[in-house]
Design a protein around this motif. Sequence first.
Motif, short mmCIF file in Angstrom:
data_model
loop_
_atom_site.label_atom_id
_atom_site.label_comp_id
_atom_site.label_asym_id
_atom_site.label_seq_id
_atom_site.Cartn_x
_atom_site.Cartn_y
_atom_site.Cartn_z
N LEU A 13 29.42 32.78 47.81
CA LEU A 13 29.00 32.66 46.42
C LEU A 13 29.28 33.95 45.65
CD1 LEU A 13 25.62 30.76 46.94
CD2 LEU A 13 27.83 29.82 46.24
N ALA A 14 29.12 35.09 46.31
CA ALA A 14 29.44 36.37 45.67
C ALA A 14 30.92 36.46 45.36
CB ALA A 14 28.99 37.52 46.56
N ALA A 15 31.78 35.96 46.26
CA ALA A 15 33.22 35.97 46.02
C ALA A 15 33.58 35.09 44.82
CB ALA A 15 33.95 35.49 47.27
N LEU A 16 32.92 33.95 44.69
CA LEU A 16 33.17 33.07 43.55
C LEU A 16 32.74 33.72 42.24
CD1 LEU A 16 32.13 29.62 45.05
CD2 LEU A 16 34.41 30.26 44.26
N ARG A 17 31.60 34.40 42.28
CA ARG A 17 31.15 35.09 41.06
C ARG A 17 32.11 36.20 40.67
NH1 ARG A 17 25.92 34.08 43.37
NH2 ARG A 17 26.00 36.06 44.51
N ALA A 18 32.65 36.92 41.65
CA ALA A 18 33.61 37.99 41.36
C ALA A 18 34.90 37.40 40.77
CB ALA A 18 33.91 38.78 42.63
N ALA A 19 35.37 36.28 41.32
CA ALA A 19 36.57 35.64 40.80
C ALA A 19 36.36 35.16 39.37
CB ALA A 19 36.96 34.46 41.70
N LEU A 20 35.18 34.64 39.10
CA LEU A 20 34.85 34.18 37.75
C LEU A 20 34.83 35.35 36.76
CD1 LEU A 20 34.00 31.66 36.12
CD2 LEU A 20 31.63 32.26 36.63
N ALA A 21 34.29 36.48 37.19
CA ALA A 21 34.25 37.66 36.33
C ALA A 21 35.65 38.18 36.02
CB ALA A 21 33.42 38.76 37.00
N ALA A 22 36.54 38.16 37.01
CA ALA A 22 37.92 38.61 36.78
C ALA A 22 38.63 37.69 35.81
CB ALA A 22 38.67 38.66 38.12
N GLU A 23 38.42 36.40 35.95
CA GLU A 23 39.04 35.44 35.03
C GLU A 23 38.55 35.66 33.60
OE1 GLU A 23 39.02 30.63 34.27
OE2 GLU A 23 38.33 31.42 36.20
N GLU A 24 37.26 35.88 33.45
CA GLU A 24 36.70 36.10 32.12
C GLU A 24 37.23 37.39 31.50
OE1 GLU A 24 34.46 35.72 28.64
OE2 GLU A 24 35.18 34.29 30.14
N ALA A 25 37.41 38.42 32.32
CA ALA A 25 37.96 39.68 31.82
C ALA A 25 39.38 39.49 31.31
CB ALA A 25 37.93 40.74 32.92
N ALA A 26 40.18 38.69 32.02
CA ALA A 26 41.54 38.41 31.57
C ALA A 26 41.53 37.63 30.26
CB ALA A 26 42.30 37.63 32.65
N ARG A 27 40.60 36.70 30.13
CA ARG A 27 40.49 35.92 28.89
C ARG A 27 40.15 36.82 27.70
NH1 ARG A 27 37.01 33.65 25.47
NH2 ARG A 27 35.21 34.51 26.56
N ARG A 28 39.18 37.69 27.91
CA ARG A 28 38.79 38.60 26.82
C ARG A 28 39.91 39.56 26.48
NH1 ARG A 28 33.99 39.11 29.89
NH2 ARG A 28 34.67 41.19 30.49
N GLY A 29 40.70 39.95 27.49
CA GLY A 29 41.80 40.87 27.25
C GLY A 29 43.02 40.21 26.63
N GLY A 30 43.03 38.90 26.52
CA GLY A 30 44.14 38.20 25.89
C GLY A 30 45.39 38.09 26.75
N ASP A 31 45.27 38.31 28.05
CA ASP A 31 46.43 38.22 28.95
C ASP A 31 46.52 36.77 29.44
OD1 ASP A 31 48.32 38.33 30.99
OD2 ASP A 31 47.69 40.33 31.65
#
Length: 264
Positions: free
Chosen positions: A143-161
């Motif tokens: 579950l921690a790995a899934l939360r980390a993956a979700l955070a990375a995806e959200e960071a990419a979205r906010r960064g516009g990449d």
Amino acid sequence: MTKHTAAPGPQGRRRQGEPTVPTTTPAALPAPPDAPAPASKRGAAVDERIYRAVVQAVMGRRLPPGTRLGEADFCELYGVSRTTVRKALQRLAHDHIIELRPNRGAVVASPTPAEARDVFAARRALEREIVPLVIANATPAALAALRAALAAEEAARRGGDRALWIRLGGEFHLLLADLAGNAVLRRFLGELVSRCSLIIALYEHPGAPMCADGSHGDLLALIERGQAARATAAIEHHLLEIEGRLRLDTGERKVDLAQALAGC
């Protein structure tokens, strides 16, 4: 006591005082630190550059469906042989990024609307099986790995990449397959996610965000609560929404390959 000596080698017995000739051939000696990389390694490095450049250009919509990728153009752009270019193109074809067509060569893949629907239907069928397995095998580390993956995806979205966003969105689903513990499902899903990522990059409406509606976060919350039936329904609805955002009427247009690959 009789002193035994080794038999002379092919070049005969060495005379006393004569310097020993090394038996190691020059080819076996290590190259000096500043020696240039062998041609085979340089070719492999350029092969990887070509592969990544095309993937980034396709995901960034700089190479639309049906764009012809001429071997001679790559040879000129990267200063390599056709053999190196063909290795990159074969790998791109294996990953369904391009198609190798008789009498036309390499072109950016152009999935038809029917093919796109078939790919998404197959993916929904697989992920309906994967989600309950994830819940059954869930551990705090998973579950921690899934939360980390979700955070990375959200960071990419906010960064516009957008290209990175698409890739991380697919990797979130692949992580689910990893955690499900079924190697066959994981292998099949890997191919489908690659094809879906290409379809999304090519055909999603311009400006339409991928998974910006919190679908992955909602899905993770259901997985954490162990609600298998609701999580399964959620992932199917999520994939149907992605498919519904596709625009499959994109026409072919002429593209400058050097301009499309600039900066990659």
